[in-house]
Design a protein around this motif. Structure first.
Motif, PDB file in Angstrom:
ATOM      1  N   THR A  76       0.845  -1.195   0.000  1.00 30.45           N
ATOM      2  CA  THR A  76       0.000   0.000   0.000  1.00 30.45           C
ATOM      3  C   THR A  76       0.878   1.242   0.000  1.00 30.45           C
ATOM      4  OG1 THR A  76      -0.090   0.263   2.414  1.00 30.45           O
ATOM      5  CG2 THR A  76      -1.695  -1.234   1.412  1.00 30.45           C
ATOM      6  N   THR A  77       0.260   2.400  -0.178  1.00 30.03           N
ATOM      7  CA  THR A  77       1.004   3.640  -0.003  1.00 30.03           C
ATOM      8  C   THR A  77       1.421   3.752   1.456  1.00 30.03           C
ATOM      9  OG1 THR A  77      -0.999   4.902   0.481  1.00 30.03           O
ATOM     10  CG2 THR A  77      -0.289   4.820  -1.822  1.00 30.03           C
ATOM     11  N   PHE A  78       2.451   4.524   1.709  1.00 27.81           N
ATOM     12  CA  PHE A  78       2.971   4.641   3.075  1.00 27.81           C
ATOM     13  C   PHE A  78       1.932   5.274   3.998  1.00 27.81           C
ATOM     14  CE2 PHE A  78       6.139   6.106   6.298  1.00 27.81           C
ATOM     15  CZ  PHE A  78       6.668   4.854   6.572  1.00 27.81           C
ATOM     16  N   PHE A  79       1.167   6.223   3.486  1.00 27.98           N
ATOM     17  CA  PHE A  79       0.132   6.848   4.314  1.00 27.98           C
ATOM     18  C   PHE A  79      -0.912   5.826   4.750  1.00 27.98           C
ATOM     19  CE2 PHE A  79      -4.209   8.608   4.408  1.00 27.98           C
ATOM     20  CZ  PHE A  79      -4.109   9.323   5.595  1.00 27.98           C
ATOM     21  N   ILE A  80      -1.363   4.984   3.831  1.00 29.11           N
ATOM     22  CA  ILE A  80      -2.366   3.977   4.183  1.00 29.11           C
ATOM     23  C   ILE A  80      -1.783   2.981   5.178  1.00 29.11           C
ATOM     24  CG2 ILE A  80      -3.810   2.104   3.295  1.00 29.11           C
ATOM     25  CD1 ILE A  80      -4.814   4.934   2.662  1.00 29.11           C
ATOM     26  N   TRP A  81      -0.507   2.662   5.037  1.00 22.44           N
ATOM     27  CA  TRP A  81       0.149   1.781   6.009  1.00 22.44           C
ATOM     28  C   TRP A  81       0.158   2.429   7.387  1.00 22.44           C
ATOM     29  CZ3 TRP A  81       5.046   2.052   8.609  1.00 22.44           C
ATOM     30  CH2 TRP A  81       5.436   0.854   9.237  1.00 22.44           C
ATOM     31  N   LEU A  82       0.503   3.720   7.450  1.00 19.77           N
ATOM     32  CA  LEU A  82       0.485   4.433   8.729  1.00 19.77           C
ATOM     33  C   LEU A  82      -0.926   4.503   9.297  1.00 19.77           C
ATOM     34  CD1 LEU A  82       2.902   7.422   7.992  1.00 19.77           C
ATOM     35  CD2 LEU A  82       3.362   5.424   9.430  1.00 19.77           C
ATOM     36  N   ARG A  83      -1.894   4.745   8.431  1.00 20.84           N
ATOM     37  CA  ARG A  83      -3.287   4.798   8.874  1.00 20.84           C
ATOM     38  C   ARG A  83      -3.714   3.466   9.486  1.00 20.84           C
ATOM     39  NH1 ARG A  83      -7.983   2.914   7.458  1.00 20.84           N
ATOM     40  NH2 ARG A  83      -9.889   4.125   7.866  1.00 20.84           N
ATOM     41  N   THR A  84      -3.267   2.365   8.888  1.00 22.46           N
ATOM     42  CA  THR A  84      -3.599   1.042   9.410  1.00 22.46           C
ATOM     43  C   THR A  84      -3.033   0.847  10.808  1.00 22.46           C
ATOM     44  OG1 THR A  84      -3.664   0.091   7.180  1.00 22.46           O
ATOM     45  CG2 THR A  84      -3.366  -1.442   9.018  1.00 22.46           C
ATOM     46  N   ILE A  85      -1.796   1.260  11.009  1.00 26.26           N
ATOM     47  CA  ILE A  85      -1.168   1.119  12.325  1.00 26.26           C
ATOM     48  C   ILE A  85      -1.871   1.998  13.356  1.00 26.26           C
ATOM     49  CG2 ILE A  85       0.941   1.584  13.644  1.00 26.26           C
ATOM     50  CD1 ILE A  85       2.531   0.593  11.292  1.00 26.26           C
ATOM     51  N   VAL A  86      -2.221   3.215  12.963  1.00 24.34           N
ATOM     52  CA  VAL A  86      -2.968   4.097  13.867  1.00 24.34           C
ATOM     53  C   VAL A  86      -4.310   3.460  14.223  1.00 24.34           C
ATOM     54  CG1 VAL A  86      -4.194   6.302  14.024  1.00 24.34           C
ATOM     55  CG2 VAL A  86      -1.854   6.236  13.147  1.00 24.34           C
ATOM     56  N   GLY A  87      -4.973   2.868  13.235  1.00 26.97           N
ATOM     57  CA  GLY A  87      -6.248   2.204  13.491  1.00 26.97           C
ATOM     58  C   GLY A  87      -6.110   1.032  14.444  1.00 26.97           C
ATOM     59  N   GLN A  88      -5.052   0.245  14.278  1.00 26.93           N
ATOM     60  CA  GLN A  88      -4.816  -0.885  15.174  1.00 26.93           C
ATOM     61  C   GLN A  88      -4.516  -0.410  16.588  1.00 26.93           C
ATOM     62  OE1 GLN A  88      -1.645  -2.749  13.014  1.00 26.93           O
ATOM     63  NE2 GLN A  88      -3.020  -3.912  11.676  1.00 26.93           N
ATOM     64  N   THR A  89      -3.769   0.687  16.692  1.00 28.60           N
ATOM     65  CA  THR A  89      -3.471   1.260  18.004  1.00 28.60           C
ATOM     66  C   THR A  89      -4.746   1.745  18.678  1.00 28.60           C
ATOM     67  OG1 THR A  89      -1.283   1.971  17.236  1.00 28.60           O
ATOM     68  CG2 THR A  89      -2.136   3.017  19.232  1.00 28.60           C
ATOM     69  N   LEU A  90      -5.613   2.366  17.899  1.00 27.48           N
ATOM     70  CA  LEU A  90      -6.879   2.865  18.437  1.00 27.48           C
ATOM     71  C   LEU A  90      -7.740   1.715  18.952  1.00 27.48           C
ATOM     72  CD1 LEU A  90      -8.449   5.473  18.868  1.00 27.48           C
ATOM     73  CD2 LEU A  90      -9.369   5.239  16.564  1.00 27.48           C
ATOM     74  N   ILE A  91      -7.760   0.610  18.228  1.00 30.08           N
ATOM     75  CA  ILE A  91      -8.504  -0.567  18.678  1.00 30.08           C
ATOM     76  C   ILE A  91      -7.943  -1.070  20.007  1.00 30.08           C
ATOM     77  CG2 ILE A  91      -8.953  -3.007  18.186  1.00 30.08           C
ATOM     78  CD1 ILE A  91      -9.140  -2.236  15.216  1.00 30.08           C
ATOM     79  N   ASP A  92      -6.615  -1.117  20.110  1.00 24.62           N
ATOM     80  CA  ASP A  92      -5.979  -1.564  21.351  1.00 24.62           C
ATOM     81  C   ASP A  92      -6.327  -0.640  22.515  1.00 24.62           C
ATOM     82  OD1 ASP A  92      -4.811  -3.688  20.049  1.00 24.62           O
ATOM     83  OD2 ASP A  92      -2.892  -2.674  19.731  1.00 24.62           O
ATOM     84  N   VAL A  93      -6.347   0.668  22.252  1.00 24.86           N
ATOM     85  CA  VAL A  93      -6.687   1.639  23.296  1.00 24.86           C
ATOM     86  C   VAL A  93      -8.125   1.429  23.766  1.00 24.86           C
ATOM     87  CG1 VAL A  93      -7.130   4.094  23.732  1.00 24.86           C
ATOM     88  CG2 VAL A  93      -5.013   3.382  22.612  1.00 24.86           C
ATOM     89  N   HIS A  94      -9.032   1.222  22.830  1.00 23.95           N
ATOM     90  CA  HIS A  94     -10.424   0.964  23.191  1.00 23.95           C
ATOM     91  C   HIS A  94     -10.541  -0.290  24.050  1.00 23.95           C
ATOM     92  CE1 HIS A  94     -12.123   3.461  19.602  1.00 23.95           C
ATOM     93  NE2 HIS A  94     -12.021   4.184  20.698  1.00 23.95           N
TER      94      HIS A  94
END
Length: 210
Positions: A76-94
């Motif tokens: 994927t583009t690097f931005f989408i890769w970063l977005r995925t990691i941010v999303g996974q982090t957000l799930i973990d925080v929840h």
């Protein structure tokens, strides 16, 4: 795949030669966009408990340990890769906060609100009704929110998600198609259909549109 503004091979060569430096530069470049995503996706029950900047910092540290994974498979583009990691982090925080404080959270929210609290429909309604902040509007806002969330639930899940990606996260059509793993033309058609449906929903709920 690198960002469309730069040749893929050049970007990957830069990233491989200086992973920490390139990550820092790219994360800073996209920080405002990533913050917008966290701000929209963060469960409202955690407002005042969890800071978006802390989530971004945690995601950055995670990304720094996973650069090698991206270099091995830059799908994927690097931005989408970063977005995925941010999303996974957000799930973990929840999971951490809502799991560890399950009893407290249940005291703070009524049963009907909890049904929608983690859903895309809840977040869309929360943003659309965000201007209704006065005490005199509280009861009306709650009733409108319930009606709006229930109406949004009638939309296809992908259609709700593409509304969020395009309208609230402000992703391009190409980026949205990448996230959803569908063709750009299909993403464009689904967004237009979902937007048309959303407008028809808003018109039918008294008090949403003056």
């Amino acid at each position: 795949m690198c960002d469309e503004q730069e040749d893929p091979e050049i970007f990957l060569n830069r990233l491989q030669a200086n992973p920490e430096g390139v990550l820092a530069d790219e994360y800073n470049r996209y920080r405002e966009r990533l913050w917008r995503i966290v701000n929209f996706r963060l469960d409202t029950r955690l407002l005042g408990r969890v800071d978006a900047d802390d989530i971004l910092q945690e995601a950055y540290l995670d990304a720094s340990t996973r650069i090698g994974h991206y270099l091995n498979d830059p799908a994927t583009t690097f931005f989408i890769w970063l977005r995925t990691i941010v999303g996974q982090t957000l799930i973990d925080v929840h999971r951490r906060h809502l799991g560890a404080q399950k009893r407290d959270v249940r005291r703070e929210a009524n049963a009907r609100r909890r049904v929608f609290s983690a859903s895309t429909s809840f977040q869309i309604a929360n943003v659309l009704l965000g201007d209704m902040t006065s005490p005199s509007q509280a009861a009306l806002k709650e009733e409108l929110a319930i009606q709006l969330r229930e109406a949004l639930e009638s939309l296809n899940e992908i259609d709700r998600e593409i509304l969020v990606l395009r309208h609230f996260e402000e992703l391009s059509n190409l980026e949205a198609s990448e996230v959803l793993e569908i063709e750009p033309k299909t993403a464009s058609m689904r967004y237009f259909r979902a937007l048309t449906r959303l407008r028809s929903i808003l018109v039918q709920i008294p008090g949403i549109i003056d």
